[in-house]
Design a protein around this motif. Structure first.
Motif, PDB file in Angstrom:
ATOM      1  N   ALA A   1       0.836  -1.200   0.000  1.00 17.00           N
ATOM      2  CA  ALA A   1       0.000   0.000   0.000  1.00 17.00           C
ATOM      3  C   ALA A   1       0.876   1.258   0.000  1.00 17.00           C
ATOM      4  N   PHE A   2       0.561   2.207  -0.873  1.00 21.18           N
ATOM      5  CA  PHE A   2       1.251   3.499  -0.907  1.00 21.18           C
ATOM      6  C   PHE A   2       0.310   4.499  -1.550  1.00 21.18           C
ATOM      7  N   ARG A   3       0.626   5.763  -1.386  1.00 20.50           N
ATOM      8  CA  ARG A   3      -0.233   6.817  -1.888  1.00 20.50           C
ATOM      9  C   ARG A   3      -0.203   6.835  -3.422  1.00 20.50           C
ATOM     10  N   GLY A   4      -1.398   6.882  -4.003  1.00 18.39           N
ATOM     11  CA  GLY A   4      -1.519   6.897  -5.459  1.00 18.39           C
ATOM     12  C   GLY A   4      -1.553   5.536  -6.098  1.00 18.39           C
ATOM     13  N   ARG A   5      -1.683   4.478  -5.302  1.00 18.69           N
ATOM     14  CA  ARG A   5      -1.670   3.140  -5.885  1.00 18.69           C
ATOM     15  C   ARG A   5      -2.896   2.901  -6.770  1.00 18.69           C
ATOM     16  N   GLY A   6      -4.057   3.388  -6.347  1.00 14.68           N
ATOM     17  CA  GLY A   6      -5.264   3.205  -7.153  1.00 14.68           C
ATOM     18  C   GLY A   6      -5.169   3.891  -8.500  1.00 14.68           C
ATOM     19  N   LEU A   7      -4.627   5.105  -8.533  1.00 12.69           N
ATOM     20  CA  LEU A   7      -4.470   5.815  -9.797  1.00 12.69           C
ATOM     21  C   LEU A   7      -3.480   5.096 -10.706  1.00 12.69           C
ATOM     22  N   LEU A   8      -2.395   4.585 -10.119  1.00  6.26           N
ATOM     23  CA  LEU A   8      -1.400   3.882 -10.917  1.00  6.26           C
ATOM     24  C   LEU A   8      -1.963   2.584 -11.485  1.00  6.26           C
ATOM     25  N   ARG A   9      -2.782   1.883 -10.715  1.00  8.01           N
ATOM     26  CA  ARG A   9      -3.428   0.673 -11.224  1.00  8.01           C
ATOM     27  C   ARG A   9      -4.337   0.992 -12.408  1.00  8.01           C
ATOM     28  N   ALA A  10      -5.085   2.082 -12.288  1.00  8.57           N
ATOM     29  CA  ALA A  10      -5.970   2.471 -13.388  1.00  8.57           C
ATOM     30  C   ALA A  10      -5.168   2.809 -14.645  1.00  8.57           C
TER      31      ALA A  10
END
Length: 329
Positions: free
Chosen positions: A130-139
């Motif tokens: 888990a790290f900040r911006g992981r969801g955006l990077l996955r997208a």
């Protein structure tokens, strides 16, 4: 004064055992047959869309079906195994071209599947924490997989242009890696262009599947390994890869079948006539059927391709099942 009433008992009628079992059997039969009835429309559509054309293609492979019999292909004369003999005669021009296309396809498929799996697995392992911006990077990682194939490949066609393409601008003008702008869509470089596009649009699928498989690995295993002094690479080697073995077995097979049969990518990238170094067998069969108008030979090549993929799939499943049994023992 109390009044007592005696209830009148109805006579008990004997019930036969068979009469009591009939409703139970009927209900069980309905429950068992309901899933098959729900699947029946999908099976009928599958029969019409895939199996019927497959049977027609097999029949066409035994006929001398050329442009002279397109109106009434049923009247084309039978050739028996003549189309198959022509396709596997590697000393003749037709067989030699098919063998070359087959070898190019095998090399391209192995390279593409290996790079897709390696890139997708590395990205999934990197995104596990888990790290900040992981969801955006996955997208962002899933964008190549979500884009339509034609839109994505046409974009790459413009990027591979010789004079004003982005690839030559970066490699030649900015990084000075090449002495002069390269031709990416013709000649030997076309193989690398095709491989680049295939890996670019294929690795997000591997990333998605491996990410789903990583969710089933308990975090306590990594914590225990870290307490025992295992580093990151040892954890990946001893925990991650063995736990992902069932997922990777299916993933590699699906990527192999998709890549070996890929027609849209080379066709949109190169057009009807692919360069010799990027002559995949799917485009080669298309040229043999719709460019030279020899549908009998093209159908025979398609049947040979189908048999090859069936043999490879069966052998792969047999080897993986044996390896799974050995690991369980």
């Amino acid at each position: 004064m109390t009044t007592t009433t005696t209830a009148r008992k109805e006579p008990v009628r004997p019930v036969s055992p068979g009469a009591a079992r009939v409703p139970r059997r009927t209900g069980r039969l309905r429950r068992v047959s309901l899933p098959y009835l729900l699947l029946l429309p999908a099976l009928v559509l599958e029969l019409l869309v895939h199996l019927v054309p497959m049977v027609i293609g097999i029949v066409m492979s035994f006929k001398e079906l050329t442009q002279f019999y397109i109106r009434d292909w049923g009247s084309a004369p039978w050739s028996g195994l003549g189309n198959y003999r022509m396709s596997v005669d590697f000393d003749a021009p037709v067989g030699e071209a098919l063998l070359h296309s087959f070898l190019v396809t095998v090399g391209f498929t192995l390279a593409s599947v290996g790079l897709c799996w390696l890139t997708g697995t590395a990205a999934a392992v990197f995104m596990q924490g888990a790290f900040r911006g992981r969801g955006l990077l996955r997208a962002l990682f899933l964008v190549p997989y979500a884009l339509p194939v034609y839109a994505a490949v046409i974009t790459w066609v413009f990027m591979f242009q010789h004079d004003n393409g982005l690839v030559n601008h970066v490699l030649h003008d900015q990084l000075h890696v090449t002495d002069k702008p390269s031709f990416w869509l013709i000649g030997d470089n076309s193989f690398y262009a095709l491989l680049t596009v295939s890996v670019w649009k294929g690795w997000p699928f591997a990333f998605l599947i491996v990410t789903a498989g990583l969710q089933n690995i308990p975090g306590e295993l990594y914590e225990a390994a870290a307490l025992d002094g295992a580093g990151v690479w040892q954890q990946i080697r001893r925990i991650t890869l063995p736990s992902l073995r069932p997922v990777n077995q299916v993933l590699v097979l699906v990527l192999f079948l998709w890549t070996f049969n890929d027609f849209n990518t080379p066709y949109v990238l190169f057009g009807r006539s692919a360069p010799e170094s990027a002559d995949l067998i799917s485009v080669h069969i298309y040229q043999a059927s719709f460019v030279t108008w020899n549908f009998g030979t093209g159908s025979a090549m398609s049947v040979l391709l189908l048999l090859f993929l069936l043999v490879v799939t069966g052998g792969y499943l047999l080897l993986t099942s044996r390896g799974r049994r050995t690991a369980d023992v």
